[in-house]
Design a protein around this motif. Structure first.
Motif, mmCIF file in Angstrom:
data_model
loop_
_atom_site.group_PDB
_atom_site.id
_atom_site.type_symbol
_atom_site.label_atom_id
_atom_site.label_comp_id
_atom_site.label_asym_id
_atom_site.label_seq_id
_atom_site.Cartn_x
_atom_site.Cartn_y
_atom_site.Cartn_z
ATOM 1 N N LEU B 65 0.831 -1.213 0.000
ATOM 2 C CA LEU B 65 0.000 0.000 0.000
ATOM 3 C C LEU B 65 0.862 1.259 0.000
ATOM 4 O O LEU B 65 0.666 2.151 -0.816
ATOM 5 N N PHE B 66 1.813 1.304 0.914
ATOM 6 C CA PHE B 66 2.591 2.526 1.087
ATOM 7 C C PHE B 66 3.613 2.740 -0.024
ATOM 8 O O PHE B 66 4.024 3.867 -0.274
ATOM 9 N N SER B 67 4.052 1.667 -0.639
ATOM 10 C CA SER B 67 5.089 1.812 -1.665
ATOM 11 C C SER B 67 4.501 2.125 -3.030
ATOM 12 O O SER B 67 5.214 2.533 -3.936
ATOM 13 N N GLY B 68 3.185 1.938 -3.175
ATOM 14 C CA GLY B 68 2.567 2.163 -4.483
ATOM 15 C C GLY B 68 2.852 1.032 -5.449
ATOM 16 O O GLY B 68 2.632 1.162 -6.646
ATOM 17 N N GLY B 69 3.352 -0.069 -4.944
ATOM 18 C CA GLY B 69 3.631 -1.230 -5.804
ATOM 19 C C GLY B 69 2.370 -2.055 -6.060
ATOM 20 O O GLY B 69 1.257 -1.620 -5.747
ATOM 21 N N ILE B 70 2.560 -3.241 -6.620
ATOM 22 C CA ILE B 70 1.406 -4.091 -6.918
ATOM 23 C C ILE B 70 0.966 -4.784 -5.631
ATOM 24 O O ILE B 70 1.756 -5.523 -5.027
ATOM 25 N N ILE B 71 -0.277 -4.530 -5.225
ATOM 26 C CA ILE B 71 -0.774 -5.123 -3.977
ATOM 27 C C ILE B 71 -0.897 -6.634 -4.154
ATOM 28 O O ILE B 71 -1.510 -7.111 -5.111
#
Lengths: 276, 161
Positions: B65-71
């Protein structure tokens, strides 16, 4: 039967819990484009990035001043202009006359700073300190004074996520500025490459690559990289071309978002390369 | 367990923050140590497989969530790390009595697993897979172990609730 099931569950409880959690994780991956998950992600990274920006603002006594930011912006503008001029130089005089209608593109640029990098060989993402409040929208290209960095994939009010060239999900249509050969540039975890290039294609080591007019997302003529290796594969019929990006991605700190987005109609009609 | 899990997750928030915003500053090329794996191994070695898996699942979710990566990707890899590290828990020998090299070995294994599965789940197509696994898995794992040495020497798990 029921007792057996309970006994089995008790014995293998650890494995069952882990298996269920792993399955849930895997099943969430395809749901990433779902609007509710998208909103949650945007809100979460926006909040987290805000904390970091606040700390950076407090501790950032060595950060660039406004003048440096302006100079970087001017540098990038000159880079884009220079590339347009390079393109013009390749045209002959007659074509230049015919191209009188051609309007020189003036890209408005929004300066931003990288506040976080998701460093990985396969998932190159940046979080930058500019968002929808700065008129940044999903799909806008991101550059610096050397060339293309990536594209905006998420925006919150004050922050955005940039998918960089070093992300295996990022693909961009490029062309050879000398021969006009077109191809799709990808990242394989280590190098940028264009695959399935016919061996007869006029693509030579040292050629400059720029974004192509065929790109559905990125405006044309933004410098991307230079061809540094060509390998022949598949019985000598096809080649794989390796490209060195102009931008030193691991060390990017300041960048510029190009305030250009292609029309929604074109975006919807053409292959949208943002979708995995 | 829910109370312990909530407390552990609160402890993990600053760890995720440091991992996202400060650890990349000490990355070499694309090789980056994983602070989250280190702390997840400590919790799993102390509290076992189930706690490790569930904690890894939620920590992975927060990181995605916080990294903006693929959940889903870090959720998967961190669950796996929690489960694997938890498998080394010994009812008769708690983490306190374990050899330092043993703890470092578990961190190395967990870090390699984390990187390998992260790469597996992230890629669409890849050619030099072995090289990527070596760079991300082995070199990243060694770097993580290197980073974990002070934490292991100071027995940081004593201070984790």
């Amino acid at each position: 039967m029921f007792k057996l099931l309970i006994k089995f569950t008790k014995i293998y409880r650890d494995y069952l819990v882990a298996a269920i959690l792993l399955l849930i994780s895997l099943s969430v991956i395809p749901l990433n484009n779902h609007s509710s998950l998208h909103t949650l992600k945007t809100y979460a990274f926006g909040t987290f990035a805000f904390i970091n920006a606040a700390i950076n603002g407090f501790t950032g006594i060595f950060s660039d001043d406004e003048k440096v930011v302006q100079l970087r912006k001017r540098n990038a503008e000159l880079m884009l202009e220079n590339n347009l001029l390079r393109e013009f130089a390749l045209e002959n005089n007659e074509l230049k006359r015919l191209l009188n209608y051609y309007k020189e593109s003036e890209y408005p640029l929004i300066p931003a700073t990288v506040i976080s990098k998701l460093v990985s060989d396969v998932q190159g993402n940046f979080i930058i300190n500019a968002g929808s409040a700065d008129s940044i929208m999903v799909g806008m290209p991101v550059v610096n004074e050397f060339g293309l960095i990536g594209i905006v994939t998420e925006t919150s009010r004050n922050f955005s996520i940039v998918r960089t060239l070093t992300n295996t999900d990022f693909k961009v249509a490029v062309k050879d500025q000398r021969s006009n050969f077109e191809g799709i540039l990808s990242w394989d975890g280590k190098q940028l490459f264009i695959k399935n290039v016919p061996t007869t294609a006029d693509l030579q080591v040292g050629d400059r690559l720029v974004t192509s007019e065929f790109s559905s997302l990125i405006p044309p003529l933004i410098p991307v990289g230079i061809v540094y290796k060509k390998e022949t594969t598949l019985y000598g019929l096809l080649s794989k071309v390796y490209v060195e990006p102009f931008v030193d991605l691991p060390h990017v700190r300041n960048l510029l978002v190009v305030k250009v987005i292609k029309s929604r109609q074109i975006k919807d009609m053409e292959l949208n390369l943002l979708v995995k | 367990m829910i109370r312990n899990l909530t407390i552990a997750l609160i402890y993990f928030l600053p760890v995720i923050f440091v991992q996202l915003f400060f650890v990349p500053l000490i990355s070499f090329r694309f090789i980056v140590p994983d602070l989250i794996v280190i702390f997840l191994v400590f919790y799993s070695l102390r509290d076992g497989r189930i706690f490790g898996s569930v904690l890894g699942f939620f920590v992975g979710f927060l990181f995605d969530l916080f990294s903006g990566g693929i959940i889903g990707i870090s959720m998967f890899t961190k669950t796996l790390v929690g489960f694997t590290a938890g498998s080394f828990k010994d009812e008769h020998n708690d983490i306190e009595s374990r050899n330092i090299l043993f703890v470092l070995g578990v961190i190395l294994l967990a870090s390699i697993l984390n990187s390998v599965f992260f790469t597996f789940l992230s890629i669409n197509e890849i050619i030099n897979f072995v090289e990527v696994i070596f760079n991300q898995g082995v070199l990243g794992g060694v770097y993580t172990v290197f980073l974990s040495i002070p934490f292991v020497l100071f027995k940081v798990w004593r201070y984790l609730k």
